[in-house]
Design a protein around this motif. Sequence first.
Motif, PDB file in Angstrom:
ATOM      1  N   GLU A  30       0.825  -1.207   0.000  1.00  0.00           N
ATOM      2  CA  GLU A  30       0.000   0.000   0.000  1.00  0.00           C
ATOM      3  C   GLU A  30       0.858   1.256   0.000  1.00  0.00           C
ATOM      4  O   GLU A  30       0.554   2.234  -0.680  1.00  0.00           O
ATOM      5  CB  GLU A  30      -0.924  -0.007   1.223  1.00  0.00           C
ATOM      6  N   SER A  31       1.948   1.241   0.802  1.00  0.00           N
ATOM      7  CA  SER A  31       2.799   2.431   0.888  1.00  0.00           C
ATOM      8  C   SER A  31       3.873   2.477  -0.192  1.00  0.00           C
ATOM      9  O   SER A  31       4.418   3.545  -0.482  1.00  0.00           O
ATOM     10  CB  SER A  31       3.465   2.494   2.270  1.00  0.00           C
ATOM     11  N   HIS A  32       4.179   1.315  -0.794  1.00  0.00           N
ATOM     12  CA  HIS A  32       5.201   1.245  -1.848  1.00  0.00           C
ATOM     13  C   HIS A  32       4.669   0.399  -3.007  1.00  0.00           C
ATOM     14  O   HIS A  32       5.146  -0.715  -3.254  1.00  0.00           O
ATOM     15  CB  HIS A  32       6.500   0.647  -1.310  1.00  0.00           C
ATOM     16  N   PRO A  33       3.695   0.916  -3.741  1.00  0.00           N
ATOM     17  CA  PRO A  33       3.071   0.103  -4.802  1.00  0.00           C
ATOM     18  C   PRO A  33       4.028  -0.270  -5.930  1.00  0.00           C
ATOM     19  O   PRO A  33       3.739  -1.185  -6.697  1.00  0.00           O
ATOM     20  CB  PRO A  33       1.945   1.012  -5.310  1.00  0.00           C
ATOM     21  N   GLU A  34       5.145   0.437  -6.027  1.00  0.00           N
ATOM     22  CA  GLU A  34       6.092   0.148  -7.106  1.00  0.00           C
ATOM     23  C   GLU A  34       6.955  -1.075  -6.815  1.00  0.00           C
ATOM     24  O   GLU A  34       7.622  -1.604  -7.720  1.00  0.00           O
ATOM     25  CB  GLU A  34       6.994   1.365  -7.344  1.00  0.00           C
TER      26      GLU A  34
END
Length: 302
Positions: free
Chosen positions: A82-86
């Motif tokens: 969620e905080s780092h979708p990449e």
Amino acid sequence: MPSTSTSAGRTGAVTVGLDGSPESLAAAEWAAREAALRGAPLKLVSVWEPVPMAARAAFLGEESRDHWSGRIPAEAAAGVRESHPELDVTADQSTGRPGEVLARLAEESALLVLGSRGLSGFRGFLVGSVGQAVLAETTSPVVFVRAPEDDGAGGGEKNIADGPVVLGIDAHEPDDVLLRYAFEAAARRGVPLRVVHVWSLPPYFAYGLPQDPVLDAELAKQEAAALTEVLAPWRAEHPGVEVAEAPTVGKTADVLVEAANGAALLVVGRRMRRAPFGGRIGSVAHAVLHHSTAPVAVVPHN
């Protein structure tokens, strides 16, 4: 000259050991940022240590076992995605002795990240038996991360992600693995690198001699020159890294802990020497791990 073949330059995932504690979740978040900087996948792992069936039935139950073995990495992975979708994030669960399993996973990874509990009422970490066992056995870098602590105003610990990278080295016995790791860490973050070389004055008092300011000044000049010479080829290889040289008199662990205040990362080395009863962490790394407020990277080297 800088070496181009080092264990610190391995390819692979950034791996995190999880146990559901706030410390391991802080380690997962730190590792996610590191993986993003490296363009590497992130692997979240919990290790379930087998217990006798009778104890499992009496104290754990299937629901508790399922939580510890499966939900912890899955829930952590969901939060990271969620905080780092990449990021390419995987969650896994292993069975065995945590120290042995994590040491094996470290060998397969570019970096292993572990959480470490803060010492109540004191600065620094409390490094448990699992962390010490992993450090003593692996040839891969291991980073220890503390959970944020309340600052008394409800705001938690100050964010120090933008501080410098601090490297502790011996200018008379430098190692390319350690230097490369620190320079690359600073370059990835776009922050300065502060290189600390600690040296000692002659033991005047032990011999009953008066201190010699002239000799002290000459020794300081020589130590500074030694550090400058060691760093010259690395400055040339990494011209974009701002480097501050800090040759300092004192006790190595104390100086490094003080230098790490406000740092993004403190980098120290561990010589890979085998002892009769297994690997050793080293006195400086051990002391720094127990007192640094910054994340600490312990980099094994020859």
